[in-house]
Scaffold this active site. Structure first.
Site, short mmCIF file in Angstrom:
data_model
loop_
_atom_site.label_atom_id
_atom_site.label_comp_id
_atom_site.label_asym_id
_atom_site.label_seq_id
_atom_site.Cartn_x
_atom_site.Cartn_y
_atom_site.Cartn_z
N ASP A 47 -26.40 6.89 6.14
CA ASP A 47 -26.84 5.55 6.55
C ASP A 47 -26.47 5.38 8.01
OD1 ASP A 47 -26.45 3.16 3.77
OD2 ASP A 47 -27.77 4.89 4.09
N ASN A 48 -27.42 4.91 8.81
CA ASN A 48 -27.12 4.60 10.21
C ASN A 48 -27.30 3.12 10.43
OD1 ASN A 48 -26.87 7.35 10.75
ND2 ASN A 48 -29.03 7.57 11.31
N ARG A 58 -35.13 2.13 21.92
CA ARG A 58 -34.50 3.39 21.50
C ARG A 58 -35.60 4.32 21.00
NH1 ARG A 58 -28.67 2.78 20.00
NH2 ARG A 58 -28.05 0.60 20.36
N HIS A 61 -37.43 9.45 19.06
CA HIS A 61 -36.53 10.53 18.65
C HIS A 61 -37.01 11.24 17.40
CE1 HIS A 61 -33.21 7.97 20.74
NE2 HIS A 61 -34.01 8.56 21.61
N LYS A 70 -36.78 8.92 7.49
CA LYS A 70 -36.01 7.70 7.77
C LYS A 70 -36.60 6.52 7.02
CE LYS A 70 -34.92 9.52 12.29
NZ LYS A 70 -35.40 9.62 13.67
N TYR A 130 -30.77 2.25 8.85
CA TYR A 130 -31.72 3.20 8.30
C TYR A 130 -31.02 4.35 7.60
CZ TYR A 130 -31.17 5.04 13.08
OH TYR A 130 -30.68 5.46 14.27
N GLU A 141 -31.55 17.43 18.20
CA GLU A 141 -32.15 16.16 18.68
C GLU A 141 -33.18 16.41 19.77
OE1 GLU A 141 -28.70 13.72 19.93
OE2 GLU A 141 -29.66 12.19 18.72
N LYS A 168 -30.41 9.28 28.39
CA LYS A 168 -30.98 10.41 27.62
C LYS A 168 -32.47 10.18 27.39
CE LYS A 168 -30.37 10.58 23.14
NZ LYS A 168 -29.79 10.69 21.79
N ASP A 169 -32.83 8.95 27.01
CA ASP A 169 -34.25 8.66 26.72
C ASP A 169 -35.08 8.62 27.99
OD1 ASP A 169 -33.74 6.48 23.81
OD2 ASP A 169 -33.45 8.63 24.14
#
Ligand SMILES: Cc1cn([C@H]2C[C@H](O)[C@@H](COP(=O)(O)OP(=O)(O)O[C@H]3O[C@H](C)C(=O)[C@H](O)[C@H]3O)O2)c(=O)[nH]c1=O
Length: 189
Positions: A47-48, A58, A61, A70, A130, A141, A168-169
């Site tokens: 679970d995130n 975000r 990904h 997900k 999620y 990733e 990063k994105d």
């Protein structure tokens, strides 16, 4: 529990049954049994939860090596959620679809393995929960830029004052250069 098809093959809106009464409401938001009966995956291992302020974007990904299906939900706030089909053997390869997820409706979005995922926060803030079908694999990733010209996702940028994206994105790949999931990725549940 109600399943609703979406413009993307295999992406489903999942609406658990909500029991309302004078106090408020109750819902079994996840049940391995109910999901199995509905033909949805029922083996989630992680679970995130993320908290974001308005204008946070975000994504996009996905994970190689341990592809993650997900099950996404907005516990608080309102997001514009996007799934992109990266499965080269899919009729929807390279296609994206957007979904409003908000605290106002008990609703999950089921995004299978092989998709990229991202969201833009439209409310003052949002808690996103999620469940994933495999564990986090940092080395696996990958990120495709949210504003990729080929995908041409029409993010509702006029609904936010500024867009906040992680470094990063900011350095995500273009869709055309991205290392895509192998065809026929073994989908395990
Ligand atoms: C995803 C993840 C991250 N982390 C750590 C790694 C970083 O130190 C920190 C923040 O990670 P990141 O900036 O990748 O978080 P998001 O930008 O929200 O990433 C997520 O955003 C989009 C919307 C997704 O669908 C993915 O689940 C996931 O990629 O949490 C973990 O420890 N475990 C994890 O599963």
């Amino acid at each position: 529990m109600q399943l609703i098809d979406t413009p993307l093959k295999d992406v489903k809106r999942v609406l658990p049954k909500v029991f309302e009464d004078t106090r408020g409401w109750f819902a079994e938001t996840y049940s391995q049994r109910t999901f199995a009966h509905a033909g949805l995956p029922n083996k989630f291992v992680q679970d995130n939860q993320s908290f974001s302020r308005k204008g946070v974007l975000r994504g996009l990904h996905y994970q190689l090596g341990k592809p993650q299906g997900k099950l996404v939900r907005a516990l608080t706030g309102h997001i514009w959620d996007v799934a992109v089909d990266l499965r080269r053997d899919s009729p929807d390869f390279g296609k994206w679809a957007s979904f409003h997820l908000s605290e106002d409706r008990v609703e999950y979005l089921w995004i299978p393995e092989g998709f990229a995922h991202g969201f833009l926060v439209l409310s003052e803030s949002a808690h996103i929960l999620y469940k994933t079908t495999d564990f986090y694999l940092p080395a696996g990733e990958r990120c495709i830029r949210w504003d990729d010209a080929t995908l041409a996702i029409d993010w509702p940028l006029d609904e936010v004052d500024t867009v906040l994206v992680s470094p990063k994105d900011e350095h995500g790949m273009s869709f055309l250069q991205a290392e895509l999931p192998p065809v026929g990725e073994p989908v395990h549940h």
